[in-house]
Design an enzyme around this catalytic site. Sequence first.
Site, short mmCIF file in Angstrom:
data_model
loop_
_atom_site.label_atom_id
_atom_site.label_comp_id
_atom_site.label_asym_id
_atom_site.label_seq_id
_atom_site.Cartn_x
_atom_site.Cartn_y
_atom_site.Cartn_z
N HIS A 1 13.45 -2.61 0.52
CA HIS A 1 13.16 -2.52 -0.92
C HIS A 1 14.17 -3.39 -1.67
O HIS A 1 15.37 -3.34 -1.39
CB HIS A 1 13.26 -1.07 -1.38
CG HIS A 1 12.88 -0.90 -2.82
ND1 HIS A 1 11.57 -0.94 -3.24
CD2 HIS A 1 13.63 -0.74 -3.93
CE1 HIS A 1 11.53 -0.80 -4.56
NE2 HIS A 1 12.77 -0.67 -5.00
N SER B 1 17.83 -2.82 0.12
CA SER B 1 18.06 -1.65 0.97
C SER B 1 17.01 -1.57 2.07
O SER B 1 15.83 -1.73 1.81
CB SER B 1 17.93 -0.36 0.15
OG SER B 1 18.67 -0.40 -1.04
N LEU C 1 8.35 8.19 -2.00
CA LEU C 1 8.26 6.73 -2.15
C LEU C 1 9.63 6.11 -2.40
O LEU C 1 10.33 6.51 -3.34
CB LEU C 1 7.30 6.41 -3.30
CG LEU C 1 6.96 4.92 -3.48
CD1 LEU C 1 6.16 4.37 -2.31
CD2 LEU C 1 6.22 4.71 -4.79
N ASP C 2 10.00 5.13 -1.59
CA ASP C 2 11.30 4.44 -1.68
C ASP C 2 12.47 5.43 -1.64
O ASP C 2 13.55 5.15 -2.19
CB ASP C 2 11.40 3.59 -2.96
CG ASP C 2 10.37 2.47 -2.99
OD1 ASP C 2 9.99 1.98 -1.91
OD2 ASP C 2 9.94 2.10 -4.10
N ASN D 1 11.39 0.48 6.02
CA ASN D 1 10.92 -0.31 4.88
C ASN D 1 12.11 -1.05 4.30
O ASN D 1 13.27 -0.65 4.48
CB ASN D 1 10.33 0.61 3.81
CG ASN D 1 9.77 -0.16 2.62
OD1 ASN D 1 9.15 -1.22 2.79
ND2 ASN D 1 9.99 0.33 1.42
N ARG E 1 0.86 -1.18 0.00
CA ARG E 1 0.00 0.00 0.00
C ARG E 1 0.89 1.23 0.00
O ARG E 1 1.91 1.26 0.70
CB ARG E 1 -0.86 0.06 1.28
CG ARG E 1 -1.79 -1.10 1.49
CD ARG E 1 -3.00 -1.03 0.62
NE ARG E 1 -3.70 0.24 0.73
CZ ARG E 1 -4.57 0.68 -0.17
NH1 ARG E 1 -4.84 -0.03 -1.23
NH2 ARG E 1 -5.17 1.84 0.00
N ILE E 2 0.50 2.24 -0.76
CA ILE E 2 1.19 3.52 -0.67
C ILE E 2 0.60 4.28 0.51
O ILE E 2 -0.62 4.38 0.63
CB ILE E 2 1.06 4.31 -1.99
CG1 ILE E 2 1.84 3.56 -3.08
CG2 ILE E 2 1.58 5.73 -1.83
CD1 ILE E 2 1.70 4.14 -4.45
N LEU E 3 1.47 4.75 1.38
CA LEU E 3 1.00 5.37 2.62
C LEU E 3 0.84 6.88 2.46
O LEU E 3 1.60 7.52 1.72
CB LEU E 3 1.99 5.05 3.74
CG LEU E 3 2.10 3.55 4.02
CD1 LEU E 3 3.36 3.24 4.81
CD2 LEU E 3 0.87 3.04 4.75
C1 GRF Z 1 10.46 -8.20 -0.49
O1 GRF Z 1 11.12 -8.44 -1.69
C2 GRF Z 1 10.67 -6.78 -0.05
O2 GRF Z 1 11.88 -6.25 -0.46
C3 GRF Z 1 9.53 -6.05 -0.73
O3 GRF Z 1 8.46 -6.96 -0.70
C4 GRF Z 1 8.94 -8.29 -0.64
C5 GRF Z 1 8.29 -8.97 0.52
O4 GRF Z 1 8.60 -10.34 0.59
N1 GRF Z 1 9.26 -4.80 -0.08
P1 GRF Z 1 8.15 -11.19 1.86
O5 GRF Z 1 6.64 -11.10 1.96
O6 GRF Z 1 8.83 -10.60 3.06
O7 GRF Z 1 8.60 -12.59 1.57
#
Ligand code: GRF
Length: 225
Positions: free
Chosen positions: A120, A147, A155-156, A118, A102-104
Amino acid sequence: MHEVVKPDLRRPCDVVVLLSGAGGNLQAMIDSLQDGSGPGRIRAVISNRADAYGLERAKSAGIETRVLDHKVYEGREAFDTALIELIDTFTPKLVVLAGFMRILTPGFVRHYHGRLLNIHPSLLPLYKGLHTHQRVLESGDAEHGCSVHFVTEELDGGPLVVQAVVSVELHDTPATLAQRVHAREHLIYPLAIRWFAEGRLALGEHGAILDGQPLGPSGHLIPAI
Ligand code: GRF
């Protein structure tokens, strides 16, 4: 202008995890943090999807779970307001996004300023957004990775805490590359959470701070193995 958020180390660092899917990162956190050896403790797992497998992982580990279905709410603001209310019933010191799709809203991000992380699947600031493994292969990059960052309104784009580098191999497919990136995610996310729980990691005015020192634009860098 925000001040450095200083953790209160007199009580354990309760963490609320938000997810929407498989929960591989949640499992890594459970395996690394939930044995009580450190100050971090997963207090609850919240999903916007009732069928997220991560909820089953949480239940198996004896962690409380909640589902908050975004489809029931009229718009992002209403959902995020309800989400804040739910999260705060657990009074967490830290909120972590682990595949929360979800975008917060800015209001949500501001509410958890300095205590929202978070992960990524790319070496940010490269490849923000989705389908990162595919995009890395299409670009012919020699290196990829993952990261952990503090979440800000971009975002990110928030200050980086830790990155792990993964070498791209000649015969990699998005699936094989994803597998190796995930393995590194499962190392760096618990590490960052542990730092935060121990009071070593904070968000300063100019970026992330570890042990009182600015981490710099890439965060702590773990090279490829
Ligand atoms: C991961 O690749 C993470 O980097 C991204 O979403 C994915 C989640 O995977 N934000 P999981 O549900 O933790 O296995």
